[in-house]
Design a protein around this motif. Structure first.
Motif, PDB file in Angstrom:
ATOM      1  N   VAL A 131      -2.306  -3.744 -10.635  1.00  0.00           N
ATOM      2  CA  VAL A 131      -0.839  -3.840 -10.703  1.00  0.00           C
ATOM      3  C   VAL A 131      -0.269  -4.192  -9.326  1.00  0.00           C
ATOM      4  O   VAL A 131       0.599  -5.068  -9.199  1.00  0.00           O
ATOM      5  CB  VAL A 131      -0.227  -2.516 -11.226  1.00  0.00           C
ATOM      6  CG1 VAL A 131       1.281  -2.467 -10.989  1.00  0.00           C
ATOM      7  CG2 VAL A 131      -0.526  -2.361 -12.706  1.00  0.00           C
ATOM      8  N   THR A 132      -0.785  -3.542  -8.288  1.00  0.00           N
ATOM      9  CA  THR A 132      -0.285  -3.807  -6.944  1.00  0.00           C
ATOM     10  C   THR A 132      -0.455  -5.286  -6.596  1.00  0.00           C
ATOM     11  O   THR A 132       0.467  -5.920  -6.056  1.00  0.00           O
ATOM     12  CB  THR A 132      -1.037  -2.938  -5.907  1.00  0.00           C
ATOM     13  OG1 THR A 132      -0.919  -1.580  -6.319  1.00  0.00           O
ATOM     14  CG2 THR A 132      -0.480  -3.117  -4.516  1.00  0.00           C
TER      15      THR A 132
ATOM     16  N   ARG B  71      -7.741   4.409 -13.760  1.00  0.00           N
ATOM     17  CA  ARG B  71      -6.378   4.417 -13.248  1.00  0.00           C
ATOM     18  C   ARG B  71      -6.332   3.783 -11.846  1.00  0.00           C
ATOM     19  O   ARG B  71      -5.397   3.079 -11.475  1.00  0.00           O
ATOM     20  CB  ARG B  71      -5.870   5.850 -13.226  1.00  0.00           C
ATOM     21  CG  ARG B  71      -4.498   6.049 -12.642  1.00  0.00           C
ATOM     22  CD  ARG B  71      -3.398   5.503 -13.529  1.00  0.00           C
ATOM     23  NE  ARG B  71      -2.204   5.296 -12.733  1.00  0.00           N
ATOM     24  CZ  ARG B  71      -0.988   5.157 -13.205  1.00  0.00           C
ATOM     25  NH1 ARG B  71      -0.787   5.185 -14.499  1.00  0.00           N
ATOM     26  NH2 ARG B  71       0.036   4.983 -12.420  1.00  0.00           N
ATOM     27  N   TRP B  72      -7.405   4.049 -11.082  1.00  0.00           N
ATOM     28  CA  TRP B  72      -7.520   3.458  -9.740  1.00  0.00           C
ATOM     29  C   TRP B  72      -7.534   1.929  -9.873  1.00  0.00           C
ATOM     30  O   TRP B  72      -6.796   1.219  -9.175  1.00  0.00           O
ATOM     31  CB  TRP B  72      -8.798   3.970  -9.070  1.00  0.00           C
ATOM     32  CG  TRP B  72      -9.064   3.384  -7.708  1.00  0.00           C
ATOM     33  CD1 TRP B  72      -8.163   2.860  -6.846  1.00  0.00           C
ATOM     34  CD2 TRP B  72     -10.339   3.282  -7.072  1.00  0.00           C
ATOM     35  NE1 TRP B  72      -8.780   2.436  -5.707  1.00  0.00           N
ATOM     36  CE2 TRP B  72     -10.130   2.684  -5.812  1.00  0.00           C
ATOM     37  CE3 TRP B  72     -11.639   3.657  -7.427  1.00  0.00           C
ATOM     38  CZ2 TRP B  72     -11.176   2.431  -4.928  1.00  0.00           C
ATOM     39  CZ3 TRP B  72     -12.682   3.412  -6.539  1.00  0.00           C
ATOM     40  CH2 TRP B  72     -12.447   2.809  -5.294  1.00  0.00           C
TER      41      TRP B  72
ATOM     42  N   ARG C  71       0.844  -1.202   0.000  1.00  0.00           N
ATOM     43  CA  ARG C  71       0.000   0.000   0.000  1.00  0.00           C
ATOM     44  C   ARG C  71       0.881   1.255   0.000  1.00  0.00           C
ATOM     45  O   ARG C  71       0.694   2.165  -0.804  1.00  0.00           O
ATOM     46  CB  ARG C  71      -0.910  -0.012   1.244  1.00  0.00           C
ATOM     47  CG  ARG C  71      -1.870   1.150   1.333  1.00  0.00           C
ATOM     48  CD  ARG C  71      -2.414   1.277   2.734  1.00  0.00           C
ATOM     49  NE  ARG C  71      -1.341   1.587   3.695  1.00  0.00           N
ATOM     50  CZ  ARG C  71      -1.448   1.407   5.015  1.00  0.00           C
ATOM     51  NH1 ARG C  71      -2.528   0.879   5.548  1.00  0.00           N
ATOM     52  NH2 ARG C  71      -0.437   1.730   5.817  1.00  0.00           N
TER      53      ARG C  71
ATOM     54  N   LEU D 218       1.750   4.920  -6.955  1.00  0.00           N
ATOM     55  CA  LEU D 218       1.123   4.824  -8.276  1.00  0.00           C
ATOM     56  C   LEU D 218      -0.051   5.809  -8.420  1.00  0.00           C
ATOM     57  O   LEU D 218      -0.559   6.035  -9.504  1.00  0.00           O
ATOM     58  CB  LEU D 218       0.602   3.393  -8.522  1.00  0.00           C
ATOM     59  CG  LEU D 218       1.625   2.327  -8.934  1.00  0.00           C
ATOM     60  CD1 LEU D 218       0.983   0.946  -8.938  1.00  0.00           C
ATOM     61  CD2 LEU D 218       2.208   2.628 -10.298  1.00  0.00           C
ATOM     62  N   GLY D 219      -0.496   6.333  -7.299  1.00  0.00           N
ATOM     63  CA  GLY D 219      -1.610   7.272  -7.324  1.00  0.00           C
ATOM     64  C   GLY D 219      -2.764   6.848  -6.430  1.00  0.00           C
ATOM     65  O   GLY D 219      -3.681   7.620  -6.161  1.00  0.00           O
ATOM     66  N   GLY D 220      -2.744   5.607  -5.980  1.00  0.00           N
ATOM     67  CA  GLY D 220      -3.787   5.107  -5.089  1.00  0.00           C
ATOM     68  C   GLY D 220      -5.165   5.260  -5.690  1.00  0.00           C
ATOM     69  O   GLY D 220      -5.373   4.973  -6.870  1.00  0.00           O
ATOM     70  N   ASN D 221      -6.111   5.760  -4.888  1.00  0.00           N
ATOM     71  CA  ASN D 221      -7.484   5.940  -5.397  1.00  0.00           C
ATOM     72  C   ASN D 221      -7.784   7.415  -5.698  1.00  0.00           C
ATOM     73  O   ASN D 221      -8.903   7.774  -6.015  1.00  0.00           O
ATOM     74  CB  ASN D 221      -8.510   5.355  -4.426  1.00  0.00           C
ATOM     75  CG  ASN D 221      -8.430   6.002  -3.061  1.00  0.00           C
ATOM     76  OD1 ASN D 221      -7.586   6.880  -2.826  1.00  0.00           O
ATOM     77  ND2 ASN D 221      -9.320   5.584  -2.158  1.00  0.00           N
TER      78      ASN D 221
ATOM     79  N   TYR E  92       1.208   0.997  -4.162  1.00  0.00           N
ATOM     80  CA  TYR E  92      -0.131   1.467  -4.507  1.00  0.00           C
ATOM     81  C   TYR E  92      -0.247   2.995  -4.421  1.00  0.00           C
ATOM     82  O   TYR E  92      -0.678   3.654  -5.387  1.00  0.00           O
ATOM     83  CB  TYR E  92      -1.138   0.777  -3.575  1.00  0.00           C
ATOM     84  CG  TYR E  92      -2.567   1.196  -3.743  1.00  0.00           C
ATOM     85  CD1 TYR E  92      -3.264   0.902  -4.917  1.00  0.00           C
ATOM     86  CD2 TYR E  92      -3.242   1.874  -2.722  1.00  0.00           C
ATOM     87  CE1 TYR E  92      -4.599   1.277  -5.061  1.00  0.00           C
ATOM     88  CE2 TYR E  92      -4.558   2.244  -2.850  1.00  0.00           C
ATOM     89  CZ  TYR E  92      -5.238   1.949  -4.026  1.00  0.00           C
ATOM     90  OH  TYR E  92      -6.544   2.323  -4.164  1.00  0.00           O
TER      91      TYR E  92
ATOM     92  N   TYR F 111      -6.474   0.179 -12.316  1.00  0.00           N
ATOM     93  CA  TYR F 111      -5.157  -0.234 -12.810  1.00  0.00           C
ATOM     94  C   TYR F 111      -4.168  -0.324 -11.642  1.00  0.00           C
ATOM     95  O   TYR F 111      -3.423  -1.298 -11.505  1.00  0.00           O
ATOM     96  CB  TYR F 111      -4.682   0.773 -13.864  1.00  0.00           C
ATOM     97  CG  TYR F 111      -3.242   0.609 -14.274  1.00  0.00           C
ATOM     98  CD1 TYR F 111      -2.878  -0.334 -15.234  1.00  0.00           C
ATOM     99  CD2 TYR F 111      -2.240   1.411 -13.719  1.00  0.00           C
ATOM    100  CE1 TYR F 111      -1.550  -0.480 -15.610  1.00  0.00           C
ATOM    101  CE2 TYR F 111      -0.915   1.258 -14.085  1.00  0.00           C
ATOM    102  CZ  TYR F 111      -0.567   0.313 -15.032  1.00  0.00           C
ATOM    103  OH  TYR F 111       0.743   0.162 -15.399  1.00  0.00           O
ATOM    104  N   ASN F 112      -4.169   0.691 -10.781  1.00  0.00           N
ATOM    105  CA  ASN F 112      -3.260   0.715  -9.626  1.00  0.00           C
ATOM    106  C   ASN F 112      -3.480  -0.497  -8.723  1.00  0.00           C
ATOM    107  O   ASN F 112      -2.532  -1.129  -8.250  1.00  0.00           O
ATOM    108  CB  ASN F 112      -3.451   1.994  -8.807  1.00  0.00           C
ATOM    109  CG  ASN F 112      -3.012   3.227  -9.572  1.00  0.00           C
ATOM    110  OD1 ASN F 112      -2.335   3.109 -10.593  1.00  0.00           O
ATOM    111  ND2 ASN F 112      -3.406   4.402  -9.104  1.00  0.00           N
TER     112      ASN F 112
END
Lengths: 482, 357
Positions: A314-315, A307-308, A291, A298-301, A295, A310-311
């Motif tokens: 990927v995590t 994108r959320w 996290r 990467l930008g988180g939520n 996460y 995707y994050n």
């Protein structure tokens, strides 16, 4: 050195005895020597990897602290990444990478003999690498001051209770504890020993008894179907939990005896009501690591929805890969990522559906169903985690649905003694009963607040059962391989 | 701190006390299924046994009791009913403990003779069977009590040829296993398993029930044995020839018998003879063929110091050349069915001399 070995039973009391005899000032020397010895019992030469990681990160962090600009510090951070992740890649992922590239190129009719490194995977490399990485990243982000005492830092990297299988500690939490002066505290020592006893019960009486049963099915997937696969999957869910949580509890207990507080790594994960909650209860030190260091960067939520997702995805894929160099782990991670995204996407629909069928009027039933569904999802994903390869996992899933009435016998899994199956189920029920009491009781430690007779009876029974029913055939902890 | 040690001590005492209660309320049993099946067959079908063979797999795969009985009874009117209780990998300590089990517990009321295969101690209780790597081992739960521990350790330290490092390692294994026995580690599980599943007569293969314990190695060889068989065939008799030469060295006295005497070992063996005499049961020690040079070095002095009436040797290649014939040997250590037949024939001859005395 394994916790469940005679060597540790001799090693640990000696270390504790010397620890409380040693003046505070010099305890780090004792603990560092003990930690290196603990690790070298497995394969002495691999201590070099820990030393290398320690030396590089010690100097990198000091250098970073001397540089005011983040840009300047970044180069040094990359050096730490290169060293730590380079070692991890070489020892853990190189052969997998080489194999995958070869398979990929075969699709383009490019054939060659792939190159493999003939090296053993160093025990706990993923754990101590992540622990040191968290240190350098925190120093880079100026969240912690660099540790200037080399001994304390070396101990932070190699502290023996959590060296090979976590919990993955953070510098802000563990490093200051090495400077604290811990006296012999009755309550703390006893609590630590109780935790260790409970951890041994989980490992020896449940996980190690389940292992041969689970292996039988997962090593011969085409021979089993229906109920047999379902039972083996449930058994593996408990095996991995008791194996890993058992290790963590022993580690936390062992550290507590000496005065150190390690973070809680498991909080009754099979009582989770959603996959999101499952990850707040399972391998907490790793999920919070991902996290904080994957996460959120990467930008988180706090990004657009796609994108959320995707994050998140990927995590979880990276988390899967952390567990092992095999596509089964990647799929396992991806599956959890998919569960989470699916849960977010369908949240409003599920709320409406529950309201329509009136389930929200029965909160306890709803809660129970959520626990069951979460367990089923987690258990299903474990198939990929445990299967020897992706093909085996799909064979097991396919066979799982061939359910016949004739399979409903007391034996549950053919060729495994009925006695062995039901005895381990009995122990699993004891475990879950205790967890249920913990989960739903107002007291955080219900047994501790019971009367003296109840407590002492429980301790004696726990020891007698662990001695009498434990499996003592030198079983490694599953998470050692990660 | 004092409070902690008082309470911890109290807890340890309670646990040890309960363990003692459990241990004493559980009847003697073997925890390994295969061995349980052996004992069950013996005590169910062959209670009339008056000659019991104890030993390793050499005994299990080498002695054919039915044929031996037939010979002894037909030509010498000895009225022998023998049973082969050879256990693969059994140590001398294990076999002495088993002999005592049958000496004192009157499980075989007609028992008159116990023949024990004499093995050296050097590899007994290796990590495979007990010690820190295998905390609970079926191989030690039933025999390694304080008497067994003392005998084994004394025996070990009496062996001049074993390196000190190896002695320390094996002693560690013995003590670990002894402590494990005292703490009942894994024992409750074995006991409940036994109660729940019972004992199968066929756990140790189906053949032995009708052959009074003898197992034909050619019928159900283990993977390891099959591997060794291939190896043996590849050597084309070289190894058995070497073993034959070793056995001759042993009997020519070149093994320097006097110097190597293991007093503790000899004392333990003689003590068992005396215990047997008190109960009118004759103990006979047997040196088998096909053993290693190192084993001869360990055994020679002890064997020579044993009373003449209590020992038999079938190892001298000058006297028993057929026992070293390449074709009679299955894997370098065990006999084929034909080899076992020859071995039993020689054994019958040698035993007759002892039993008629």
């Amino acid at each position: 050195m394994l916790f469940n070995s005679i060597a540790f039973i001799i090693f640990f009391p000696i270390v504790i005895f010397l620890y409380f005899l040693t003046p505070y000032k010099y305890r780090w020397i004792l603990l560092l020597a003990a930690s290196y010895y603990f690790y070298m019992c497995w394969k002495a030469e691999y201590i070099i990897l820990i030393l290398l990681s320690t030396i590089v990160d010690y100097f990198v962090s000091l250098k970073m602290a001397s540089l005011p600009e983040k840009k300047q510090r970044r180069k040094w951070l990359y050096l730490s990444f290169l060293c730590n992740l380079g070692l991890l890649f070489t020892f853990k992922y190189f052969n997998f990478f080489s194999d995958s590239v070869n398979l990929f190129l075969q699709n383009f009719n490019i054939f060659y003999e792939p190159f493999y490194l003939n090296v053993l995977l160093p025990v706990g490399i993923s754990f101590y690498t992540f622990q040191t990485l968290s240190y350098t990243i925190d120093v880079y982000n100026e969240k912690v001051e660099p540790e200037r005492h080399f001994g304390y830092f070396a101990l932070y990297v190699s502290f023996f209770p959590q060296l090979v299988a976590g919990p993955i500690e953070r510098p802000a939490r563990l490093l200051p504890q090495f400077r604290q002066k811990f006296d012999f505290d009755y309550e703390r020592v006893v609590t630590g020993l109780k935790m260790m006893a409970w951890g041994f019960f989980m490992k020896l009486v449940i996980a190690d008894r389940l292992a041969p049963i689970v292996n039988k099915v997962f090593n011969h997937p085409s021979k089993f179907e229906g109920i047999e696969v379902i039972v083996a999957t449930i058994f593996f869910s408990f095996q991995i939990f008791c194996d890993f949580a058992g290790y963590s509890i022993i580690a936390i207990g062992a550290a507590k005896v000496m005065g150190y507080d390690l973070m809680q790594n498991f909080r009754r994960p099979y009582f989770a009501t959603s996959i999101r909650e499952f990850w707040q209860r399972w391998h907490i030190s790793l999920s919070t690591w991902f996290r904080d260091y994957v996460y959120i960067p990467l930008g988180g939520n706090r990004v657009v929805k796609w994108r959320w997702y995707y994050n998140l995805f990927v995590t979880f894929v990276v988390s899967g890969l952390w567990h092992g160099a095999n596509w089964t782990f990647v799929i396992w991670g991806a599956l959890h990522g998919f569960y989470l995204i699916f849960a977010i996407v369908t949240q409003s629909f599920r709320d409406k559906f529950n309201a329509a069928i009136g389930l929200n009027k029965y909160p306890q039933l709803h809660h129970f169903l959520q626990i069951v569904v979460t367990f089923i999802l987690a258990a299903f994903a474990w198939i990929f985690f445990r299967a020897n390869n992706v093909g085996d996992a799909f064979t097991l899933i396919q066979n799982m649905f061939y359910i016949e009435v004739s399979q409903f016998t007391w034996q549950l899994i053919p060729t495994v003694d009925t006695y062995k199956i039901w005895l381990v189920i009995f122990f699993m029920l004891i475990l879950e009963l205790y967890h249920a009491i913990e989960e739903f009781s107002s007291s955080p430690t219900p047994l501790y607040s019971s009367s003296t007779i109840v407590r002492w009876t429980s301790y004696v029974l726990l020891i007698i059962i662990t001695l009498g029913f434990g499996s003592y055939t030198s079983n490694d902890f599953i998470y050692f391989q990660f | 701190m004092t409070n902690f040690f008082i309470k911890a001590g109290f807890l340890i005492i309670i646990v040890l006390f309960i363990n003692l209660l459990i241990r004493n309320s559980i009847p003697y049993f073997w925890s390994m299924d295969t061995l349980l099946s052996y004992e069950k067959v013996l005590e169910t079908y062959y209670k009339d046994t008056n000659l019991l063979f104890l030993g390793t797999s050499r005994t299990a795969n080498g002695i054919q009791p039915s044929w031996l009985d037939n010979q002894l009874n037909k030509y010498h009117n000895l009225n022998i009913n023998s049973y082969n209780l050879g256990i693969p990998g059994a140590s001398i300590g294990e076999n002495c403990a088993l002999a005592r089990e049958y000496l004192y517990n009157e499980k075989l009321p007609k028992l008159k003779y116990i023949v024990i295969e004499l093995t050296s101690v050097e590899n007994a209780l290796s990590g495979q069977f007990c010690g820190p790597k295998v905390l609970h081992s079926a191989r030690t739960t039933y025999w390694l009590d304080s008497k067994g521990l003392l005998f084994s350790i004394n025996n070990l330290f009496g062996q001049a040829q074993i390196y000190t490092k190896q002695k320390i390692k094996l002693t560690y294994n013995y003590i670990t296993s002894y402590l494990i026995n005292m703490l009942n580690i894994g024992m409750l599980d074995d006991f409940f398993k036994l109660k729940a599943l019972g004992i199968s007569e066929n756990s140790f293969g189906k053949g032995h029930k009708h052959s009074r314990g003898y197992r034909d190695v050619e019928k159900e060889p283990s993977k390891e044995m099959s591997r060794r068989k291939k190896e043996h065939l590849n050597t084309k008799g070289k190894r058995s020839n070497q073993k034959a030469k070793n056995s001759i060295l042993f009997f020519n006295g070149k093994a320097n018998a006097k110097k190597l005497k293991n007093k503790a070992f000899l004392k333990g063996l003689k003590q068992l003879i005396e215990e047997g005499e008190k109960r009118n049961i004759k103990i006979i020690y047997l040196v088998p063929p096909l053993i290693r040079l190192k084993s001869y070095e360990h055994l020679s002095s002890v064997y020579k110091a044993l009373p003449l009436t209590n020992k038999v040797q079938l190892t001298n290649a000058n006297v028993f050349p057929e026992l070293y014939e390449y074709t009679n040997i299955f894997d370098g250590t065990h006999f084929t069915k034909d080899g076992a037949h020859i071995y039993t024939k020689y054994l019958a001859n040698e035993l007759t001399k002892k039993l008629l005395r």
